[in-house]
Design an enzyme around this catalytic site. Structure first.
Site: not given
Length: 450
Positions: A83, A201, A379
């Site tokens: 993803q 996220c 991230c």
């Protein structure tokens, strides 16, 4: 596309290349899992709930611990998706087809795939129940059920996605609609949202904003676009070092950021978004849009919310250092479904998997877990079609960086890592249980500097 090795040169690149070659040799060829056997058992030494990043990774590790025949994965989905790449899919930089593979191809060879959905957990009796009427017992349970997308908590969704001009990078069904809305943009407001819930996220809602701004510049539409980021949070990012860098970008690119604004309704037929002011509950604002990217509210999977393994908020209640359940010593959690106080990312799962592997191995020997998870997560903040700020940090929101340079700066090398290297590591190493996060990389790079 320029390979990473030409961007990050010198001894560190050679060390990195050696590491990748070693990992590929170690992982071995991919073997297709053929699905559930005709004589599926009803008891396993290790039962893994969920076939996402955490579940597959831990199944591969547990296969090496106890043997494939003693491990099973409960997962209903036919497709497994990487993803993190959907940020780039929504911006037209990657194809959706590159993000998915058959679940059968990622289940470790010899491990049982129970193609069903978990409907009840009974940790007091060491068993679970599935939607096909099966009761399955276990000696050790690993819960890796991920996070639930709750589009329906926004009035007008998910049916609003049937209209143009609206998309969401968080669902395989709507990520390509983001790219279509971006291409079709003419002039007006381009709105990007962040909900008033935990999300997976947490950087993704703003990544697509930066990519959209870059696309508007590239296509000559920037002067006609009013770019708005409405976030329910009170800051652009939770780590001060990276927040400062992002604020500079926001100012330079003339982006509008409104804090404490929560999307509560989408009137897709009229191209209107309704936001509530969280500082003044009940006060709302209606904004028209030419493009809308929705980050949905999220929550623990429904099956966990009323389960004995959940905390008061519905997340799997685990020790934040060992990932062992606080009440049931033979139950463990990993990834987005847990109450670990860190960001919910695939990078966090990678780091957690190495710790959890060691924790379970010691528990199996009636020993006390010693390895401690420090909350590491990562991230990659995509700020353009060839630039990334690589944010890495721990439980205390302090930078925990891998590379020997300032990672708060936008870099091409970090974009290439995000777009090309990380998917390789995911499919070829992490899902096979050979990637436990960047700790080894950090050591290699620092050795290369000495």
């Amino acid at each position: 596309m320029t390979p990473l090795a030409t961007v990050v040169s010198g001894p560190r690149a050679r060390l990195f290349a050696c590491f990748l070659r070693l990992g590929t040799q170690q992982a071995g060829p991919l073997r297709l899992h053929t699905g559930a056997s005709l004589a599926a058992k009803n008891h396993y030494e290790v039962l893994v709930l969920g076939g996402g990043s955490g579940g597959i990774t831990m199944a591969a590790r547990m296969k090496r611990r106890v043997g494939a025949e003693n491990v099973a994965v409960v997962e209903p989905s036919e497709r497994h998706f990487y993803q993190p790449i959907w940020t780039l899919v929504g911006a037209g930089a990657k194809q959706l087809s590159s993000s998915g593979r058959p679940t059968a191809s990622v289940i470790p060879s010899g491990v049982e795939w129970i193609k069903a959905r978990v409907i009840e957990l009974n940790p007091d009796k060491n068993c679970i129940h599935t939607d096909n009427g099966k009761e399955i017992s276990y000696k050790y349970l690993i819960i890796a059920l991920g996070i639930q997308l709750d589009y329906e908590k926004i009035k007008g969704l998910p049916e609003g996605f049937e209209h143009p001009k609206i998309g969401s990078n968080y669902s395989v069904k709507t990520v390509e609609k983001t790219w279509k809305a971006l291409q079709d943009f003419k002039e007006g407001n381009a709105i990007f949202t962040f909900p008033n819930t935990p999300v997976k996220c947490a950087g993704a809602p703003q990544k697509i904003m930066y990519l959209s701004e870059a696309y508007f510049r590239k296509t000559g539409k920037r002067s006609k676009a009013n770019i708005i980021f409405n976030t329910s949070l009170g800051a652009i990012f939770g780590v001060k070092k990276y927040a400062a860098a992002l604020q500079e970008i926001i100012q330079e690119r003339d982006l509008t950021v409104n804090y404490k604004q929560n999307l509560i309704e989408v009137r897709a037929d009229r191209q209107e978004a309704v936001f509530e002011n969280l500082d003044k509950p009940g006060e709302t604002q209606v904004i028209s849009y030419e493009m809308l990217h929705v980050t949905p509210p999220m929550s623990p999977p429904d099956v966990l919310k009323t389960s004995p393994v959940a905390d008061a908020a519905g997340w799997v209640d685990v020790d934040k250092e060992t990932l062992q359940h606080k009440k049931y010593p033979n139950v463990f959690g990993i990834g987005d479904c847990t109450n670990l106080p860190t960001s919910k990312t695939a990078a966090a799962v990678a780091a957690q998997s190495g710790i959890l592997d060691r924790t379970i191995s010691l528990v199996m020997k009636n020993q006390t877990p010693t390895k401690k998870y420090d909350g590491y997560t990562s991230c990659p903040l995509v700020t353009g079609y060839n630039r990334v700020i690589l944010a890495e940090f721990d439980y205390n929101a302090q930078p925990l960086e891998t590379f020997p340079f300032d990672q708060s700066k936008e870099r091409l090398s970090m974009y290439l890592m995000k777009a090309d290297l990380m998917p390789f590591l995911y499919w070829n190493m992490m899902l096979r249980g050979y990637w436990g996060g960047p700790a080894i990389l950090r050591k290699l790079f620092h050795l290369g500097m000495s």
